[in-house]
Write an enzyme that holds these catalytic residues in place. Structure first.
Site, short mmCIF file in Angstrom:
data_model
loop_
_atom_site.label_atom_id
_atom_site.label_comp_id
_atom_site.label_asym_id
_atom_site.label_seq_id
_atom_site.Cartn_x
_atom_site.Cartn_y
_atom_site.Cartn_z
N ASP A 1 0.85 -1.18 0.00
CA ASP A 1 0.00 0.00 0.00
C ASP A 1 0.89 1.23 0.00
O ASP A 1 2.13 1.12 0.00
CB ASP A 1 -0.95 0.02 1.21
CG ASP A 1 -2.32 0.61 0.85
OD1 ASP A 1 -2.35 1.69 0.21
OD2 ASP A 1 -3.34 0.01 1.20
N GLY B 1 4.04 1.36 -2.33
CA GLY B 1 3.87 1.52 -3.76
C GLY B 1 2.46 1.90 -4.16
O GLY B 1 1.54 1.92 -3.34
N ASP B 2 2.30 2.18 -5.44
CA ASP B 2 1.03 2.54 -6.06
C ASP B 2 0.64 1.40 -6.99
O ASP B 2 1.37 1.08 -7.93
CB ASP B 2 1.22 3.85 -6.84
CG ASP B 2 -0.02 4.29 -7.59
OD1 ASP B 2 -1.03 3.54 -7.58
OD2 ASP B 2 0.01 5.37 -8.19
N PHE B 3 -0.49 0.77 -6.73
CA PHE B 3 -0.85 -0.40 -7.55
C PHE B 3 -1.20 -0.05 -8.99
O PHE B 3 -1.39 -0.94 -9.82
CB PHE B 3 -1.95 -1.25 -6.89
CG PHE B 3 -3.19 -0.53 -6.43
CD1 PHE B 3 -3.92 0.29 -7.28
CD2 PHE B 3 -3.66 -0.71 -5.14
CE1 PHE B 3 -5.09 0.90 -6.87
CE2 PHE B 3 -4.82 -0.09 -4.69
CZ PHE B 3 -5.54 0.72 -5.57
N HIS C 1 -14.08 -2.08 -6.65
CA HIS C 1 -15.32 -1.31 -6.68
C HIS C 1 -15.09 0.20 -6.56
O HIS C 1 -16.01 0.99 -6.79
CB HIS C 1 -16.30 -1.80 -5.60
CG HIS C 1 -15.97 -1.39 -4.20
ND1 HIS C 1 -16.90 -1.41 -3.18
CD2 HIS C 1 -14.82 -0.95 -3.63
CE1 HIS C 1 -16.33 -1.01 -2.06
NE2 HIS C 1 -15.07 -0.73 -2.30
#
Length: 353
Positions: A218, A243-245, A262
């Site tokens: 995350d 990190g950034d997914f 969602h």
């Protein structure tokens, strides 16, 4: 003989049509007042009334003294909460916290207090008021209310971000044991919880599967509040990766995506799922843990949550067909859907042949 309310109006008497309209008006007016109950629940959560009731029955005056609130107005809030079984009033004006209301306390396992505060926060409440904007403009109402997208607003408002992340953790705690039990996991290997927040789900997964190692992924400010440290059952079997997914995802044998898809529109989800596909080791699986909207008229939390997503974010709740399409676009194949006993399902996917 009783008339059929589903019978066409042309086949019913004028009196029956008029009576049906009266019932319709009464129903709709009562439903329109429904927003007041969550507001009362939020007020009780904010002021800590449930904690003040932990030691037993108390009058509104006694509770007001304990919580620094106005006794008369507190009584009015409690009276409404009693209609839904959160508290109960006896013949002497004393209120008791019912079994249904216990999770409103902050000092119990599975406390829902933070989740209630998150779900009734202005970041969801105010856009919901502007839902007609979503219908006329085809976009989220959040930007129109706050002047920027949902997650951009959180990035500059630490207090609101804290309410969200703590609330999400509380909401997840209730469902994590059942979800972890429903996941079909290997005996050994690495499980990556992508966008895993404070790590509640990964903690449950590692507890149930002693041969697995885990990675909590995350952003840095979210990982700062993770709960894996100091848990003896999982010591030495976890690590965190910042990190950034939408940029990359850590490699693993099983990847978890819980309540992530969602939040985002289809194109963003395809990007994320593509990163997940590339991060899967040979023979690996992706487990999307989200609600699957049933194709019927029965009540389901996903149908309510879907409108909250519509008003505040760009995402939506999805049907089985929606998930199959998203996964296919990302080079994945939906292999099966497993129930969990919660509102979420395990949508399992593998790399497409």
């Amino acid at each position: 003989m009783p008339h059929d309310e589903n019978q066409p109006a042309a086949d019913r008497s004028p009196q029956a049509v008029e009576e049906g309209l009266r019932r319709s008006a009464a129903f709709l007016i009562d439903e329109a007042l429904g927003f007041v109950f969550p507001a009362a629940l939020r007020a009780a959560a904010d002021t800590g009334v449930a904690d003040a009731l932990a030691d037993g029955p108390a009058t509104a005056a006694e509770l007001a003294a304990a919580t620094g609130t106005d006794a008369r107005n507190l009584y009015r809030v409690l009276r409404l909460l009693a209609t839904r079984g959160v508290v109960a009033e006896d013949g002497h004006g004393r209120f008791t916290l019912t079994e249904t209301g216990q999770a409103l306390r902050s000092d119990v396992p599975y406390s829902a207090r933070s989740a209630v505060r998150m779900l009734t926060d202005r970041t969801f409440w105010r856009p919901a008021e502007r839902m007609a904007h979503c219908l006329t403009e085809g976009t989220t109402a959040f930007d129109a209310v706050f002047g920027m997208p949902f997650f951009d607003h959180f990035a500059q408002d630490e207090e609101t971000a804290a309410v969200f992340h703590v609330g999400m953790a509380a909401m997840s705690d209730v469902e994590n044991p059942a979800i972890a039990a429903a996941c079909d996991l290997p005996d050994t290997g690495t499980v990556v919880d992508v966008g895993g927040g404070h790590g509640g789900l990964l903690l449950e997964v590692l507890r149930r599967n002693p041969g697995l190692e885990g990675v909590l992924h995350d952003r840095a400010h979210v990982l700062a509040g993770h709960r894996l440290e100091g848990e003896k059952e999982v010591a030495g079997r976890w690590s965190t990766v910042e990190g950034d997914f939408f940029t990359a995802v850590p490699a693993g044998d099983v990847l978890l995506l819980k309540r992530i898809t969602h939040d985002w529109d289809d194109d963003a989800c395809v990007t994320l799922l593509g990163h997940c596909r590339r991060a899967l080791r040979p023979g690996g699986r992706l487990l999307v843990l989200d609600a699957v909207v049933p194709r019927d008229d029965a009540p389901h939390q996903a149908k309510t949550m879907d409108l909250m997503m519509m008003a505040s974010l760009t995402g939506r709740e999805r049907t089985e067909a929606d998930f199959a399409d998203l996964l296919d676009r990302a080079g994945l194949r939906l292999s099966r859907i497993l129930p969990t006993g919660t509102v979420l399902s395990v949508v399992e996917a593998v790399v497409a042949d």
